[in-house]
Design an enzyme around this catalytic site. Sequence first.
Site, PDB file in Angstrom:
ATOM      1  N   ASP A  72      64.058  35.775  54.056  1.00 47.31           N
ATOM      2  CA  ASP A  72      64.084  34.308  54.041  1.00 47.31           C
ATOM      3  C   ASP A  72      64.740  33.749  55.294  1.00 47.31           C
ATOM      4  OD1 ASP A  72      62.822  34.227  51.691  1.00 47.31           O
ATOM      5  OD2 ASP A  72      64.592  33.857  50.462  1.00 47.31           O
ATOM      6  N   GLU A  87      34.871  54.655  45.006  1.00 46.70           N
ATOM      7  CA  GLU A  87      35.860  53.562  45.008  1.00 46.70           C
ATOM      8  C   GLU A  87      35.756  52.780  43.705  1.00 46.70           C
ATOM      9  OE1 GLU A  87      34.879  51.130  48.394  1.00 46.70           O
ATOM     10  OE2 GLU A  87      34.782  52.871  49.715  1.00 46.70           O
ATOM     11  N   TYR A 143      36.702  46.715  51.231  1.00 45.23           N
ATOM     12  CA  TYR A 143      35.889  47.898  50.934  1.00 45.23           C
ATOM     13  C   TYR A 143      34.873  48.200  52.031  1.00 45.23           C
ATOM     14  CZ  TYR A 143      32.979  44.118  49.080  1.00 45.23           C
ATOM     15  OH  TYR A 143      32.276  42.955  48.932  1.00 45.23           O
ATOM     16  N   CYS A 181      44.691  11.695  13.880  1.00 44.46           N
ATOM     17  CA  CYS A 181      43.687  12.744  13.650  1.00 44.46           C
ATOM     18  C   CYS A 181      44.409  14.009  13.155  1.00 44.46           C
ATOM     19  CB  CYS A 181      42.939  13.031  14.948  1.00 44.46           C
ATOM     20  SG  CYS A 181      41.854  14.450  14.833  1.00 44.46           S
ATOM     21  N   LYS A 238      34.991  49.450  41.590  1.00 36.97           N
ATOM     22  CA  LYS A 238      34.162  48.258  41.784  1.00 36.97           C
ATOM     23  C   LYS A 238      34.957  47.070  41.253  1.00 36.97           C
ATOM     24  CE  LYS A 238      29.649  46.212  41.489  1.00 36.97           C
ATOM     25  NZ  LYS A 238      30.170  44.873  41.330  1.00 36.97           N
ATOM     26  N   LYS A 248      29.476  55.899  47.319  1.00 35.85           N
ATOM     27  CA  LYS A 248      28.886  55.680  48.646  1.00 35.85           C
ATOM     28  C   LYS A 248      28.724  57.019  49.360  1.00 35.85           C
ATOM     29  CE  LYS A 248      31.398  51.320  49.007  1.00 35.85           C
ATOM     30  NZ  LYS A 248      32.401  50.507  49.680  1.00 35.85           N
ATOM     31  N   ARG A 302      30.631  35.177  50.176  1.00 34.56           N
ATOM     32  CA  ARG A 302      29.369  35.877  50.409  1.00 34.56           C
ATOM     33  C   ARG A 302      28.200  34.897  50.397  1.00 34.56           C
ATOM     34  NH1 ARG A 302      25.422  37.991  47.004  1.00 34.56           N
ATOM     35  NH2 ARG A 302      24.337  39.777  47.878  1.00 34.56           N
ATOM     36  N   GLU A 305      36.988  42.060  48.358  1.00 35.79           N
ATOM     37  CA  GLU A 305      36.879  41.282  47.124  1.00 35.79           C
ATOM     38  C   GLU A 305      38.198  40.578  46.853  1.00 35.79           C
ATOM     39  OE1 GLU A 305      33.839  41.848  45.843  1.00 35.79           O
ATOM     40  OE2 GLU A 305      33.890  41.355  43.711  1.00 35.79           O
ATOM     41  N   GLU A 334      67.382  38.489  53.692  1.00 35.34           N
ATOM     42  CA  GLU A 334      67.191  38.657  55.146  1.00 35.34           C
ATOM     43  C   GLU A 334      65.817  38.146  55.576  1.00 35.34           C
ATOM     44  OE1 GLU A 334      69.471  42.587  56.596  1.00 35.34           O
ATOM     45  OE2 GLU A 334      68.222  42.817  54.824  1.00 35.34           O
ATOM     46  N   CYS A 349      34.592  12.263  15.547  1.00 34.50           N
ATOM     47  CA  CYS A 349      35.431  13.456  15.443  1.00 34.50           C
ATOM     48  C   CYS A 349      35.219  14.129  14.085  1.00 34.50           C
ATOM     49  CB  CYS A 349      36.899  13.049  15.612  1.00 34.50           C
ATOM     50  SG  CYS A 349      38.031  14.387  15.257  1.00 34.50           S
ATOM     51  N   ASP A 395      36.026  43.424  40.232  1.00 31.96           N
ATOM     52  CA  ASP A 395      35.248  42.348  39.617  1.00 31.96           C
ATOM     53  C   ASP A 395      35.818  41.004  40.039  1.00 31.96           C
ATOM     54  OD1 ASP A 395      33.392  41.111  38.112  1.00 31.96           O
ATOM     55  OD2 ASP A 395      34.279  41.583  36.172  1.00 31.96           O
ATOM     56  N   CYS A 444      38.529  13.195  21.064  1.00 29.76           N
ATOM     57  CA  CYS A 444      38.815  12.258  19.977  1.00 29.76           C
ATOM     58  C   CYS A 444      40.034  11.450  20.410  1.00 29.76           C
ATOM     59  CB  CYS A 444      39.117  13.037  18.694  1.00 29.76           C
ATOM     60  SG  CYS A 444      40.004  12.048  17.480  1.00 29.76           S
ATOM     61  N   LYS A 489      28.307  51.328  36.659  1.00 32.05           N
ATOM     62  CA  LYS A 489      29.056  50.335  35.895  1.00 32.05           C
ATOM     63  C   LYS A 489      29.410  50.803  34.495  1.00 32.05           C
ATOM     64  CE  LYS A 489      27.830  45.953  37.900  1.00 32.05           C
ATOM     65  NZ  LYS A 489      27.264  44.664  37.546  1.00 32.05           N
ATOM     66  N   SER A 525      23.863  43.388  48.334  1.00 32.75           N
ATOM     67  CA  SER A 525      24.407  43.660  46.998  1.00 32.75           C
ATOM     68  C   SER A 525      24.140  45.128  46.671  1.00 32.75           C
ATOM     69  CB  SER A 525      23.795  42.723  45.976  1.00 32.75           C
ATOM     70  OG  SER A 525      22.409  42.815  46.055  1.00 32.75           O
ATOM     71  N   LEU A 526      24.549  45.557  45.502  1.00 32.63           N
ATOM     72  CA  LEU A 526      24.422  46.968  45.156  1.00 32.63           C
ATOM     73  C   LEU A 526      23.445  47.144  44.005  1.00 32.63           C
ATOM     74  CD1 LEU A 526      28.208  47.921  45.144  1.00 32.63           C
ATOM     75  CD2 LEU A 526      26.498  48.834  46.726  1.00 32.63           C
ATOM     76  N   CYS A 582      38.524  13.644  11.885  1.00 24.88           N
ATOM     77  CA  CYS A 582      39.023  12.369  11.350  1.00 24.88           C
ATOM     78  C   CYS A 582      37.988  11.255  11.350  1.00 24.88           C
ATOM     79  CB  CYS A 582      40.252  11.916  12.134  1.00 24.88           C
ATOM     80  SG  CYS A 582      39.844  11.393  13.810  1.00 24.88           S
ATOM     81  N   ASP A 624      65.270  40.316  50.344  1.00 29.33           N
ATOM     82  CA  ASP A 624      64.610  39.005  50.282  1.00 29.33           C
ATOM     83  C   ASP A 624      65.412  37.994  51.078  1.00 29.33           C
ATOM     84  OD1 ASP A 624      62.922  40.223  48.625  1.00 29.33           O
ATOM     85  OD2 ASP A 624      63.381  39.039  46.828  1.00 29.33           O
TER      86      ASP A 624
HETATM   87  S1  IVH Z   1      30.362  47.913  48.934  1.00 27.09           S
HETATM   88  C1  IVH Z   1      26.303  47.007  50.709  1.00 27.09           C
HETATM   89  N1  IVH Z   1      32.454  48.430  47.517  1.00 27.09           N
HETATM   90  O1  IVH Z   1      30.001  44.420  44.446  1.00 27.09           O
HETATM   91  C2  IVH Z   1      27.120  46.416  49.694  1.00 27.09           C
HETATM   92  N2  IVH Z   1      31.207  46.473  46.983  1.00 27.09           N
HETATM   93  O2  IVH Z   1      27.095  44.180  43.730  1.00 27.09           O
HETATM   94  C3  IVH Z   1      28.512  46.605  50.074  1.00 27.09           C
HETATM   95  N3  IVH Z   1      32.152  45.169  45.141  1.00 27.09           N
HETATM   96  O3  IVH Z   1      28.982  41.927  46.651  1.00 27.09           O
HETATM   97  C4  IVH Z   1      29.350  46.514  48.942  1.00 27.09           C
HETATM   98  N4  IVH Z   1      33.866  46.475  44.754  1.00 27.09           N
HETATM   99  O4  IVH Z   1      31.433  42.055  46.162  1.00 27.09           O
HETATM  100  C5  IVH Z   1      31.432  47.586  47.709  1.00 27.09           C
HETATM  101  N5  IVH Z   1      34.352  49.046  46.362  1.00 27.09           N
HETATM  102  C6  IVH Z   1      33.349  48.183  46.551  1.00 27.09           C
HETATM  103  C7  IVH Z   1      33.168  47.020  45.769  1.00 27.09           C
HETATM  104  C8  IVH Z   1      32.077  46.196  46.021  1.00 27.09           C
HETATM  105  C9  IVH Z   1      33.242  45.356  44.385  1.00 27.09           C
HETATM  106  C10 IVH Z   1      31.224  44.029  44.985  1.00 27.09           C
HETATM  107  C11 IVH Z   1      30.900  43.325  46.260  1.00 27.09           C
HETATM  108  C12 IVH Z   1      29.413  43.211  46.302  1.00 27.09           C
HETATM  109  C13 IVH Z   1      29.020  43.531  44.913  1.00 27.09           C
HETATM  110  C14 IVH Z   1      27.681  44.189  44.957  1.00 27.09           C
END
Ligand code: IVH
Length: 671
Positions: free
Chosen positions: A39, A118, A228, A431, A120, A293, A141, A176, A37, A409, A122, A425, A317, A84-85, A412, A35
Amino acid sequence: MKEDPSAEKRIGELTDAVNYHNYRYYMLEDPVISDFEFDKLVRELNVLENAYPQYVREDSPSKRVGGAVSEKFGQVKHGIPMLSLDNAYSKEEVIEFDERIKRFLGIGTNEEIEYDCELKFDGLAVELAYTKSVFVKGSTRGDGTVGEDVTGNLRTINTVPLKLLEHIEYIEVRGEVLMDKESFKKLNAERLKEGLSLFANPRNAASGSIRQLDPEITRNRRLVMFAYGIGDYSKEIKFKTQLEMMDFLKSAGININKNISVVKGISGAIDFFDAISKKRESLPFEIDGIVIKVNDLSLQERLGEISKSPRWAIAYKFSAKQEVSVISGIEVSVGRTGILTPVALLNPVNIGGVVVKRATLHNQDEIDKKNINAGDRVLVERSGDVIPEVVKVVSKGEKRGSFKLPDLCPCCGSPVVIDGAAHRCMNELACPCQIKGAIVHFVSKRAMDIEGLGEKIVDKLVENGLIKNVADIYYLRRGDLSGLEGFGEKSEENLFKSIEKSKNISYDRFIYALGIRHVGEHIAGLLIKYFGDINGIKNASIDGFSSRFGIGEEIGKSIYNFFRLESNIAVINRLFKAGVFPYIVSVSKFVKNSGVAGKSFIFTGGLEEFTRDEAENIVKEMGGIVEKTVKKKLDYVVAGKEPGSKCEKALKLKLNIIDEAEFKKLINNII
Ligand code: IVH
């Protein structure tokens, strides 16, 4: 502007070196230098960049820091929409997904498709655009077609490389942004102490942090980014599979999570889901399932998309940690800062193995937005260690309309004032709920650390009129507690011992314990450092809490007002009279063993926030020594803009050269 090709060259070398070591540290978690070096490299770069601003590169690590506060985010159109998925919640649905794909591609049911599996994540989806390998634009997005320009904020994230390790003409990386569970807990704990509203879960915290107008706030929130996928990219890049693409991103220095697996057939994907389910709790960040995928990109292309989701991927999920229950009533709790929080009392419901009976409704705005009232059937969510919350109304109960927080309140009976999103309050000192909260805070571990005074005992002591404020703790007499339920001679003895011990406390903890609104541990430390003791703080003018020392206007006002209230002064005086004796850690006005006392300094070049006199006076007041000529044994050479020959001499002597930001850190350094 003076020109110096050798400085330009050195800035280039240092930028590359710092970026590389940053990558080793944050992404590979395998640093190759210490660290110290590291810095040193950063410092040398900062000094040169200050002297030669025309040579600062777009991918300079200094661009991660701060940046301008924007009024509003600009818009970014996604050349290729961010889709989206589709979701699946059971094995059956995942098997249907596999069958659908085979039908579409005309593949036999017995054949096995290769899937890339992969996590997912959150969090919040973002896109990072790189031109000639340099990070140029980052966006959220948004609605999938148009997002917000959050470049400045994304730059502050250490796992977002400012320059790729490979030359790429153009690429849009998609991923993400997350806040890890630990940082989330810490952030909420700090917010609680400072009387701010809490984030419901790490996803909201990450999203709130990215959508901050001030990048400095984002930087302090410790976010991570996992990629991703990609959007648009220049044609020199080629890969055949999703896994090859991820490997390519990884070799370009992009952060990829290691939990990726390519499996044969949908049963392999289901096994991956089972393995990840077991691992979920131990992961440092929140995931809400896995993403399956089709691995082969030419098959992905053939499959295409249907109504804004690709046919080639699905989110499998975890069964949501959400359940439906009925609100039997709404209770209003009053915290130590007087904020009224509506809490839904629920018919007990098991959510992911935990029986939930209460869920927060946050505040009036949330209730209005969701139109909630007692009797409603609602969806309740519990994620991780977070307080359960009501997500939405499933069906309205008999009572129409929505609940309103009271004007008085509930604790009180004093009038409630609307303060931003909060109902508060204002009867701060009398209180009972606020008194209890203030006492619980005062005795807590990081404040006065009085063991044996838990929440329940405090409740009893307040309810029995034995204590009305924090000073009363020190006027309790033996025997006062003996009548209280569950309180024996031994526990009374122990409590008195720890009350006695707490009288000897460091000044910053004492100030923190007072529970002044917005004064957490950090601010308490700064106050003591700059004002020495309570009299210094009490006598300071509002302007005395200069924002330069990290104490902004709102906090300054709160401190100033606290000490204008006679009743607060009376409590503090009674504490002192009882023998509470905070010890001063500083020699004079300032902290003795800060990074400044006893150290020698020389200034060269112009500083932005201080005049030369001011800076030199700060050093002297903090017990440091100001030198006028460069000599071998100087501790710090503070180099501002356009430093002169002193800096060159210091470079030759290999002295410790720091920039203004480092200097500020040093004088703000709390022991
Ligand atoms: S692939 C064509 N891979 O999930 C869609 N999405 O519900 C490409 N997410 O908006 C998404 N982990 O923000 C992909 N390993 C992952 C992910 C991922 C989280 C999110 C992403 C997307 C949302 C879709």
